[in-house]
Design an enzyme around this catalytic site. Sequence first.
Site, PDB file in Angstrom:
ATOM      1  N   VAL A 181       0.827  -1.207   0.000  1.00  0.00           N
ATOM      2  CA  VAL A 181       0.000   0.000   0.000  1.00  0.00           C
ATOM      3  C   VAL A 181       0.864   1.260   0.000  1.00  0.00           C
ATOM      4  O   VAL A 181       0.562   2.237  -0.670  1.00  0.00           O
ATOM      5  CB  VAL A 181      -0.905   0.031   1.249  1.00  0.00           C
ATOM      6  CG1 VAL A 181      -1.909   1.167   1.149  1.00  0.00           C
ATOM      7  CG2 VAL A 181      -1.604  -1.294   1.432  1.00  0.00           C
ATOM      8  N   ASP A 182       1.949   1.223   0.718  1.00  0.00           N
ATOM      9  CA  ASP A 182       2.725   2.447   0.940  1.00  0.00           C
ATOM     10  C   ASP A 182       3.895   2.634  -0.020  1.00  0.00           C
ATOM     11  O   ASP A 182       4.670   3.556   0.125  1.00  0.00           O
ATOM     12  CB  ASP A 182       3.246   2.470   2.382  1.00  0.00           C
ATOM     13  CG  ASP A 182       2.098   2.369   3.368  1.00  0.00           C
ATOM     14  OD1 ASP A 182       1.041   2.956   3.090  1.00  0.00           O
ATOM     15  OD2 ASP A 182       2.267   1.696   4.400  1.00  0.00           O
ATOM     16  N   SER A 188       0.121   2.486  -6.804  1.00  0.00           N
ATOM     17  CA  SER A 188      -1.009   3.064  -7.540  1.00  0.00           C
ATOM     18  C   SER A 188      -0.636   4.431  -8.099  1.00  0.00           C
ATOM     19  O   SER A 188      -1.045   4.806  -9.199  1.00  0.00           O
ATOM     20  CB  SER A 188      -2.226   3.177  -6.625  1.00  0.00           C
ATOM     21  OG  SER A 188      -2.623   1.900  -6.201  1.00  0.00           O
ATOM     22  N   ASP A 198      -2.502  -4.966 -11.917  1.00  0.00           N
ATOM     23  CA  ASP A 198      -2.199  -4.266 -10.668  1.00  0.00           C
ATOM     24  C   ASP A 198      -2.683  -5.154  -9.525  1.00  0.00           C
ATOM     25  O   ASP A 198      -3.876  -5.406  -9.401  1.00  0.00           O
ATOM     26  CB  ASP A 198      -2.933  -2.918 -10.681  1.00  0.00           C
ATOM     27  CG  ASP A 198      -2.676  -2.128  -9.404  1.00  0.00           C
ATOM     28  OD1 ASP A 198      -1.663  -2.404  -8.741  1.00  0.00           O
ATOM     29  OD2 ASP A 198      -3.493  -1.250  -9.087  1.00  0.00           O
ATOM     30  N   HIS A 202      -0.336  -7.585  -0.011  1.00  0.00           N
ATOM     31  CA  HIS A 202      -0.287  -8.284   1.275  1.00  0.00           C
ATOM     32  C   HIS A 202      -0.246  -9.795   1.114  1.00  0.00           C
ATOM     33  O   HIS A 202      -0.729 -10.332   0.131  1.00  0.00           O
ATOM     34  CB  HIS A 202      -1.503  -7.905   2.125  1.00  0.00           C
ATOM     35  CG  HIS A 202      -1.379  -6.561   2.757  1.00  0.00           C
ATOM     36  ND1 HIS A 202      -2.294  -5.562   2.528  1.00  0.00           N
ATOM     37  CD2 HIS A 202      -0.441  -6.052   3.574  1.00  0.00           C
ATOM     38  CE1 HIS A 202      -1.912  -4.480   3.209  1.00  0.00           C
ATOM     39  NE2 HIS A 202      -0.796  -4.751   3.838  1.00  0.00           N
ATOM     40  N   MET A 210      12.305   8.103  -4.525  1.00  0.00           N
ATOM     41  CA  MET A 210      13.657   8.631  -4.434  1.00  0.00           C
ATOM     42  C   MET A 210      13.633  10.095  -3.987  1.00  0.00           C
ATOM     43  O   MET A 210      14.589  10.588  -3.386  1.00  0.00           O
ATOM     44  CB  MET A 210      14.383   8.518  -5.793  1.00  0.00           C
ATOM     45  CG  MET A 210      14.816   7.109  -6.164  1.00  0.00           C
ATOM     46  SD  MET A 210      15.996   6.349  -5.019  1.00  0.00           S
ATOM     47  CE  MET A 210      17.464   7.356  -5.282  1.00  0.00           C
ATOM     48  N   LEU A 234     -27.190 -41.465   7.195  1.00  0.00           N
ATOM     49  CA  LEU A 234     -26.674 -41.213   8.540  1.00  0.00           C
ATOM     50  C   LEU A 234     -26.382 -42.520   9.279  1.00  0.00           C
ATOM     51  O   LEU A 234     -26.918 -43.577   8.924  1.00  0.00           O
ATOM     52  CB  LEU A 234     -27.714 -40.421   9.343  1.00  0.00           C
ATOM     53  CG  LEU A 234     -28.017 -39.007   8.847  1.00  0.00           C
ATOM     54  CD1 LEU A 234     -29.253 -38.469   9.557  1.00  0.00           C
ATOM     55  CD2 LEU A 234     -26.820 -38.105   9.084  1.00  0.00           C
ATOM     56  N   LYS A 279     -28.737 -48.587   6.862  1.00  0.00           N
ATOM     57  CA  LYS A 279     -28.044 -48.972   5.634  1.00  0.00           C
ATOM     58  C   LYS A 279     -27.691 -50.465   5.625  1.00  0.00           C
ATOM     59  O   LYS A 279     -28.013 -51.192   4.676  1.00  0.00           O
ATOM     60  CB  LYS A 279     -26.746 -48.159   5.480  1.00  0.00           C
ATOM     61  CG  LYS A 279     -26.943 -46.663   5.315  1.00  0.00           C
ATOM     62  CD  LYS A 279     -25.618 -45.925   5.179  1.00  0.00           C
ATOM     63  CE  LYS A 279     -24.713 -46.047   6.402  1.00  0.00           C
ATOM     64  NZ  LYS A 279     -25.253 -45.479   7.638  1.00  0.00           N
ATOM     65  N   SER A 284     -20.625 -42.439   4.165  1.00  0.00           N
ATOM     66  CA  SER A 284     -20.121 -41.657   3.009  1.00  0.00           C
ATOM     67  C   SER A 284     -20.794 -40.292   2.915  1.00  0.00           C
ATOM     68  O   SER A 284     -21.599 -40.050   2.032  1.00  0.00           O
ATOM     69  CB  SER A 284     -20.273 -42.431   1.703  1.00  0.00           C
ATOM     70  OG  SER A 284     -21.534 -43.052   1.582  1.00  0.00           O
TER      71      SER A 284
END
Lengths: 636, 306
Positions: free
Chosen positions: A38-39, A43, A115, A119, A172, A474, A479, A547
Amino acid sequence: MADHDAYRPDALIAEDIEAYLAAHSAKTMLRFITCGGVDDGKSTLIGRLLYDTRAIFADQLDALETDSRRIGTQGQAIDFALLVDGLAAEREQGITIDVAYRFFSTGRRKFIVADCPGHEQYTRNMVTGASTADCAVILIDARKGVLVQTRRHAYLCHLLGIRHFVLAVNKMDLAGYDRGVFDAIVADFMSFAALIGIEHFTAVPLSGFAGDNVTEAPSANTAWYHGPSLLSHLETLGVDGADGAAPFRLPVQWVNRPDLDFRGFAGLIASGAVRPGDAVRVLPGGRTTTVREIMTFDGALPQAVAGQSVTLTLADEIDCSRGSVIAAADASPQTADQFEATLVWMAEEAMMPGRGYWLKLATQTVTATVQQPKHRVDVNTLEQLAARTLDRNEIGVAEVYTDKPIVFEPYADNRTLGGFILIDKETNATVAAGLIRFALRRSQNVHWQPTDITRADHAALKNQRPLVLWFTGLSGAGKSTVANAVEKRLARMNRHTFLLDGDNVRHGLNKDLGFTEADRIENMRRVGEVARLMTDAGLIVLTAFISPFRAERDMVRAMMAPGEFVEIHVDTPLEVAEARDVKGLYRKARSGELRNFTGIDSPYEPPENPDIVVNTARMSVDEAADHIIRHILPLA
Amino acid sequence: MTTALPLTHLQRLEAEAIHIMREVVVEASRPVMLYSVGKDSAVMLHLARKAFHPAPPPFPLLHVDTTWKFRAMYELRDRIAAEAGMELIVHRNPEALARGINPFDHGPLHTDMWKTQGLKQALDAHGFDAAFGGARRDEEKSRAKERVFSFRNAGHGWDPKTQRPELWNLYNARKRPGESIRVFPISNWTELDVWQYIAAEGIEIVPLYFAAPRPTFEWQGGLFMADDPERLARVMGTLPPITTRSIRFRTLGCFPLTGAVESEAATLDDVIRETLLTTTSERHGRAIDRDDGGAGMERKKQEGYF
């Protein structure tokens, strides 16, 4: 704002538009990514490039000035970040969340800028932006020097195969345009670049805010700098050629068959060049033929090269469809079904070793399972750490197995045939990006042993069609009870059957597995493989497993021959199953003694389109069994 | 275009768009191409014909009509579709038609009912699961972050937070029943690229893009063309003063909503020159983006606008 007339060729436009257009028709294109936090003034730098190359119009600038005063972070000055932060959430929070694509052009080139947010929590976005970039511009705040994030950005861009790096030492102006500061940062970055294998980079001292060395160099403030401006470097660096010199590869996207007389193979050339008459090999089959014609809307072409979308016709009628790769006959890529790959995990839900995902590579889509990672990489220190899975934004190395061989090349050799995405079969989300490192040797050395007595022979001997009756539901749904009743009826009808019971299998074959999500998946995979062997032997297999996950049931369905997998939902409400509590497990789960129990603290995903549904709260065991038999008799 | 090494920017953009179109035809079950008769639509249709040659593009064209387009647009639309050998579906929202929705009396409702609701109706009625659009990322801020394959839920809503990452040129087109995809093959083109391509490929566009003396009126600070004076008078209650000016359009929509620019640029070269020298953006003349501040387009897209 400084004036940069060199990039406003108004004179030629106004005087001789034809000459201008002729010059512009030969423009090339460069895609680059900007990396920074960001700094770092990223951008601002992009905004400056857009402004100086006239990619921003007056009305946009007016809107920007208004927005800058209203929600900008630069006081009364123009906040260029607002130009590139497009989503409402980003403008409100003053951060970049998603990759944004920006466009500008000069007399020599059209540029597409990805762009990307800087982070660590947006690693996946940076990887996305880097995947299509030819060049990476890595921003450094001159006052801060090479930071952990600088190393992370350089590593990710290098991993994704970017060959051109620019170190943009920004701000700079706030470091007194001090050459010593610049040189120290370059030396620091150079030692890190060498460590990860970046062979070459260009460093430019900049001020995005004041405009130094952005479009013209050297600026008066940096008379000591003898290199190019950022823009003139981006305009001249060579990007074509690497893919053009490689052997020819065309992943076939679509077969064009307007009538019986024409059969063309359409696709984007991934590497190399092709001419009519060239000998080609069509993979995975491996048959060879020659190219008859390169067909386009504008007529036949004498040659086509990497990056072009074409339609080829071949001299011989051979098997070639979507997913096939047409390649130079004397230098064709390999096929394999087991790989070591680097994975970048992108989904909120962590990687699930053993689960089946869709894998899309070029125009091929197959089912793939990912093994437990060999290691993950700390993107800040590049340390290799032990890992059982990969969470969002984590990068690791793991083995990937596909359900059938795919045509591939290592990512380092070919981005198109070495890069893939993984797609969750349940949510359809793109969950990971993968870069193939190499095929596992065993994948190429283990072959299928053909046998003389085929599965059809086995089934014919038993006078039946093999089936898998997959009971899901369940715990306590009934089953095993219903499966048992169905098997007895089948036995009376002289059908050859076998019942695989969940509890029983865990006493032997799967006794090394626990109840974590990963172990449950492996449990299902093994049961699926056993069931498949039994159908190869001609048997009707009944399985009774909770399953709970659709993805695993779909994985097993995919293992079986088409039509042989019958999903039976034993749909008993949780209250009924819990009230039965035959094994006392619900009581334990409710009291917290038993963790990861389906229906209590672990989800059950009911089938969306089960072949058969039985409800044991409303049907007796016999009614349920008869219902199932009636349904499968035409099949078995 | 001729083949030369290295590829020019237009060749790369063209190849990318063709690749995207072919991918959709393979992965979607019922694609359609949105056709608005503007210059971007003209480029899209041209690209589609190139992508599937020698077959005609294997999908129909859909024009979501508002009844308020320029007459020259209707004329070109029918002829061009026939030339391409493609089926043309024209949809007009029957409710908007019955209620006589127009840009003067109904403001933003005009765009919502004719375009947003009309589009949803047409997609649902025909069961289209993928719709090509000619939107570009350089047009507007929220477009810059939209994917090439942009997913819509069953209600056609767009959720910018759940966009799928798009790596390399791999597009994940998988969707659940009821969901659909909007696909933007010329996402990476700019207005100038579009003009250069039209010039290089000799693509026919609506004559309104070229300057000519035309009847104009001023309304709410903008300059508009009196394309259908009788209808204007009927809807506005009274006909505003009409003057003939040499005008052209940078973008085409409903004639009462599309601002004209005074211009002498009567040829393609002139238009490109003006485009390069202009100081305002292309959507400047369109009222839709400014409806509710900076987030106007993002909100419309969430509601299902293309």
